[in-house]
Design a protein around this motif. Structure first.
Motif, PDB file in Angstrom:
ATOM      1  N   SER A 231      52.411  40.056 -43.667  1.00 37.59           N
ATOM      2  CA  SER A 231      51.538  40.468 -44.767  1.00 37.59           C
ATOM      3  C   SER A 231      50.803  41.739 -44.381  1.00 37.59           C
ATOM      4  N   ALA A 232      50.320  42.447 -45.398  1.00 37.15           N
ATOM      5  CA  ALA A 232      49.573  43.681 -45.171  1.00 37.15           C
ATOM      6  C   ALA A 232      48.678  43.937 -46.374  1.00 37.15           C
ATOM      7  N   TYR A 233      47.599  44.642 -46.112  1.00 37.49           N
ATOM      8  CA  TYR A 233      46.631  45.005 -47.160  1.00 37.49           C
ATOM      9  C   TYR A 233      46.313  46.484 -46.999  1.00 37.49           C
ATOM     10  N   LEU A 234      46.348  47.215 -48.124  1.00 40.64           N
ATOM     11  CA  LEU A 234      46.077  48.652 -48.099  1.00 40.64           C
ATOM     12  C   LEU A 234      45.041  48.984 -49.157  1.00 40.64           C
ATOM     13  N   GLU A 235      44.119  49.838 -48.785  1.00 41.91           N
ATOM     14  CA  GLU A 235      43.066  50.269 -49.694  1.00 41.91           C
ATOM     15  C   GLU A 235      42.913  51.783 -49.591  1.00 41.91           C
ATOM     16  N   ILE A 236      43.058  52.476 -50.713  1.00 36.28           N
ATOM     17  CA  ILE A 236      42.858  53.916 -50.766  1.00 36.28           C
ATOM     18  C   ILE A 236      42.168  54.239 -52.087  1.00 36.28           C
ATOM     19  N   GLY A 237      40.957  54.742 -51.997  1.00 37.88           N
ATOM     20  CA  GLY A 237      40.163  54.933 -53.199  1.00 37.88           C
ATOM     21  C   GLY A 237      39.879  53.598 -53.845  1.00 37.88           C
ATOM     22  N   ASN A 238      40.140  53.495 -55.148  1.00 35.85           N
ATOM     23  CA  ASN A 238      39.997  52.231 -55.865  1.00 35.85           C
ATOM     24  C   ASN A 238      41.301  51.460 -55.965  1.00 35.85           C
ATOM     25  N   THR A 239      42.342  51.933 -55.292  1.00 36.45           N
ATOM     26  CA  THR A 239      43.631  51.250 -55.303  1.00 36.45           C
ATOM     27  C   THR A 239      43.681  50.234 -54.174  1.00 36.45           C
ATOM     28  N   LEU A 240      43.894  48.968 -54.528  1.00 34.44           N
ATOM     29  CA  LEU A 240      43.965  47.874 -53.557  1.00 34.44           C
ATOM     30  C   LEU A 240      45.316  47.181 -53.720  1.00 34.44           C
ATOM     31  N   ILE A 241      46.058  47.059 -52.611  1.00 38.43           N
ATOM     32  CA  ILE A 241      47.407  46.490 -52.645  1.00 38.43           C
ATOM     33  C   ILE A 241      47.525  45.431 -51.556  1.00 38.43           C
ATOM     34  N   GLU A 242      48.137  44.316 -51.898  1.00 40.35           N
ATOM     35  CA  GLU A 242      48.376  43.235 -50.949  1.00 40.35           C
ATOM     36  C   GLU A 242      49.847  42.856 -51.010  1.00 40.35           C
ATOM     37  N   VAL A 243      50.492  42.773 -49.850  1.00 43.29           N
ATOM     38  CA  VAL A 243      51.920  42.458 -49.776  1.00 43.29           C
ATOM     39  C   VAL A 243      52.121  41.277 -48.845  1.00 43.29           C
ATOM     40  N   SER A 244      52.940  40.323 -49.254  1.00 36.25           N
ATOM     41  CA  SER A 244      53.282  39.177 -48.412  1.00 36.25           C
ATOM     42  C   SER A 244      54.798  39.021 -48.353  1.00 36.25           C
ATOM     43  N   ILE A 245      55.289  38.689 -47.169  1.00 34.29           N
ATOM     44  CA  ILE A 245      56.725  38.507 -46.920  1.00 34.29           C
ATOM     45  C   ILE A 245      56.965  37.055 -46.533  1.00 34.29           C
ATOM     46  N   PHE A 246      57.935  36.413 -47.198  1.00 31.63           N
ATOM     47  CA  PHE A 246      58.308  35.048 -46.883  1.00 31.63           C
ATOM     48  C   PHE A 246      59.791  35.019 -46.516  1.00 31.63           C
ATOM     49  N   GLY A 247      60.082  34.553 -45.308  1.00 31.62           N
ATOM     50  CA  GLY A 247      61.459  34.494 -44.862  1.00 31.62           C
ATOM     51  C   GLY A 247      61.646  35.213 -43.532  1.00 31.62           C
ATOM     52  N   PRO A 248      62.894  35.210 -43.044  1.00 32.33           N
ATOM     53  CA  PRO A 248      64.105  34.690 -43.693  1.00 32.33           C
ATOM     54  C   PRO A 248      64.088  33.155 -43.761  1.00 32.33           C
ATOM     55  N   ARG A 249      64.444  32.637 -44.953  1.00 27.29           N
ATOM     56  CA  ARG A 249      64.514  31.207 -45.167  1.00 27.29           C
ATOM     57  C   ARG A 249      65.948  30.813 -45.481  1.00 27.29           C
ATOM     58  N   PRO A 250      66.416  29.685 -44.949  1.00 27.37           N
ATOM     59  CA  PRO A 250      67.819  29.278 -45.194  1.00 27.37           C
ATOM     60  C   PRO A 250      68.035  28.941 -46.662  1.00 27.37           C
TER      61      PRO A 250
END
Length: 272
Positions: free
Chosen positions: A51-70
């Protein structure tokens, strides 16, 4: 005879392509002052593989990765990737894209046109950098949450491309955090060509000019000879000559390397 008291690094190491800030260079429209400071953090979601979180100005982004899953069913020799980008529901009005053909939507439900467009572009960028053959009969799910934006009007080309660039950068850091094998970390640059001017992160007042302008977003694997993995052009492409296209690529490449240098520094310090 080898020196057993010295700890040697791996034989196939690659030196990061970090631009040198010293020395004389020709003046460029893209420099460290033209990119606003941004905040970045990984490993923010415990139950996600990355996972990662990025903030630049008023832009807020959150990313999550699930896997590799069978996955069940017939054997496949490489992992499948599913990408979903969504705006938080309290962002009102929900951004809409007027130029996207909804008939081209495939495999995703419950997304607006602009969310489909962002998801498709992100998927096209990350697929070339992942070593999917390392994970047969598996699936990898990428979830992007856009918590806030600088401007809700994403019909403005510059705003949409600026947001898209940081989504790609944040997703790359989330993949690093997940431990999934990658060829490189993806970063990018977004600029506007307006006549003879190169504008970084153009504001709405820049649209008031009568000069024809072209907005461009390019994403690169900088360690792989600056290989382009994504390109998004908006505007009057008939005004984009070969010379201007080369200028667009070079300015986006410079911006990409500046962002990459900052991400490299963050990752090196955070994993010590």
């Amino acid at each position: 005879m080898s020196d057993r008291r010295r700890i040697l690094g791996p034989a196939n190491t690659v030196t990061p392509n970090i631009p040198n800030s010293t020395g004389s260079r020709k003046p460029s429209a893209t420099n460290t002052q033209s990119i606003p400071p941004f905040f970045l953090k990984h490993s923010i979601i415990e139950n996600a593989n990355g996972s990662a979180y990025l903030e630049i100005g008023n832009t807020l982004i959150e990313v999550s990765i699930f896997g590799p899953r069978p996955i069940r069913g017939s054997f496949v020799d490489h992992a499948s990737v599913s990408v979903e980008c969504k705006f938080h529901p309290y962002i009102t009005p929900q951004p809409q894209a007027s130029t996207f053909n909804s008939a081209k939507q495939t495999g995703r439900t419950g997304l607006t046109d602009v969310e489909h467009r962002i998801s498709n572009y992100l998927e096209g960028c990350i697929l070339p950098c992942l070593l999917l053959e390392k994970y047969p009969k598996s699936s990898i799910d990428v979830h992007v949450s856009i918590i806030s934006t600088d401007r809700d009007d994403l019909k403005n080309n510059a705003n949409l491309l600026w947001l898209m660039n940081w989504i790609v950068c944040c997703t790359s850091v989330a993949f690093v955090d997940s431990g999934i094998e990658m060829r490189d970390v993806i970063t990018g640059g977004q600029v506007r060509l307006c006549g003879d001017k190169v504008i970084i992160h153009p504001d709405l007042e820049d649209d008031e000019t009568d000069e024809p302008s072209v907005d461009g977003l390019l994403n690169f694997m900088n360690l792989k000879n600056d290989e382009i993995v994504g390109i998004w052009i908006e505007g009057n492409e008939t005004d984009l000559s070969t010379e201007k296209m080369n200028q667009l690529v070079e300015e986006c490449k410079k911006m990409s390397k500046i962002i990459r240098a900052n991400i490299n520094s963050y990752l090196i310090n955070s994993f010590k």
